[in-house]
Design a protein around this motif. Sequence first.
Motif, PDB file in Angstrom:
ATOM      1  N   PRO A   1       2.277 -19.595  94.616  1.00  0.00           N
ATOM      2  CA  PRO A   1       2.512 -19.612  96.067  1.00  0.00           C
ATOM      3  C   PRO A   1       3.257 -18.383  96.593  1.00  0.00           C
TER       4      PRO A   1
ATOM      5  N   THR B   1       1.206 -15.806  98.311  1.00  0.00           N
ATOM      6  CA  THR B   1       0.304 -16.238  99.380  1.00  0.00           C
ATOM      7  C   THR B   1       0.109 -15.173 100.449  1.00  0.00           C
ATOM      8  N   GLU B   2       1.215 -14.540 100.866  1.00  0.00           N
ATOM      9  CA  GLU B   2       1.130 -13.560 101.945  1.00  0.00           C
ATOM     10  C   GLU B   2       0.287 -12.344 101.554  1.00  0.00           C
TER      11      GLU B   2
END
Length: 395
Positions: free
Chosen positions: A283, A286-287
């Motif tokens: 995670p 994610t960006e």
Amino acid sequence: MALLRDSRHIGKIVITLDPAEPVPVRVPRPPVALDPEATYLVTGGLGGFGAATALWLARCGARRLALASRSGAAHPEAGAVLARIAEEGALATAYATDITDPEATRELVAAIDATGHPLRGVVNAAMVLDDVLDDATAVELDDERTHAVVSPKLDGTAHLDRLTRDRPLDFFVFYSSISALAGNLRQSIYAAGNLAGEAIIRRRRAAGLPGLAVQWCAISDTGYADRAGMVDTMRRAGFGELDSVTATRVLGELISDPDADVVMVGNTDWAQTAKLLPAVAAPRFTEMLPAPGAYPQDTDRNIPELVRSAAEPEALALVTEVLVSALAAVLHTAPERIDPDTRLDQLGLESLMAAELSSVLQRRLDCVVPTMELATAAGVRQLAPRLLGRVRRGV
Ligand SMILES: NC(=O)c1ccc[n+]([C@@H]2O[C@H](COP(=O)([O-])OP(=O)(O)OC[C@H]3O[C@@H](n4cnc5c(N)ncnc54)[C@H](OP(=O)(O)O)[C@@H]3O)[C@@H](O)[C@H]2O)c1
């Protein structure tokens, strides 16, 4: 919800509806101002990327450079490196120092002091990474091999940190690697060493001292990756190319940026990298990643149509493949680990997962598969023909 479902969380999960924080864009800054009367130390500076860093420091105005490595002036690149720096009008001195040895490192700093040109900056670019070590998975390692790779990063940085804590430094830089950020199965100890060095940088920053760790991607024109012929492979894997001139220009910007502490620098195609390094699917990336094609083979193939036009065995194989890949993705496992005769709940499919699988199958096969049916299914082998019937009937 996905985290909760898989019990991957620790403690509480806080959900906010804040807009995503933009990834900051760094504005180029002027190169770092260096003191012509001071000495700047580069460990690992007699060859490879460390030498390129020393040359860049000379171009930025450093007039005295201390370049240390275990082999010192006997390093194969040393003669050319010292001559190149002299052409820039700076004096570089080669020191034969093993920075994993605290006493030798103390003597190095004392020798610099004795020149009357105080030590004002440190770059630790020392590393050991031989081919054997590079190929070893964690279980194949022993203490000796681990120590050889970790020590220049951990002990070397710790000694340099301790010996320079009470001095006013313009910078204290540790060269880390993208492997510390993204992980690499066969470079676990290299990643560990780099993370240890980064921890020392963070500790310095917490104490208000200068400190910067740079997680470099592969450098294309000098150093280990270039020597080992890895640059093409790295490019294909999405790591892009970063030459030493560009890298050191960015280094100058980072050194003069008070917010930069541990920073990754590279021209990386994260979507490509994620296919190679499973950790990049975590995670925290994610960006960096484009909106995911969430499941393997979630392509624009019209599967229901293919199923309807195929003969029975091919159609069943196709439905089974879709079912297995979707199930594996939901269970966070590899498709080949799905035993076709094991009940789905015994494979670990609980209710939330079953709901997710149901929605994936509906999207990909265009048929309704109730959650309860999945949760109680006797196995993929039993379920696939039922799904095939529904796809064919379009229900
Ligand atoms: N090249 C890349 O693509 C790349 C990518 C990411 C990060 N980095 C980082 O950038 C730095 C430089 O990499 P490189 O590719 O230029 O490596 P390199 O060419 O292998 O150079 C490393 C240097 O470290 C010296 N060294 C090793 N152990 C030492 C010790 N105990 N004490 C003092 N010096 C020691 C070696 O010289 P002696 O044998 O004489 O000691 C060698 O000249 C490393 O920290 C690496 O982790 C490089």
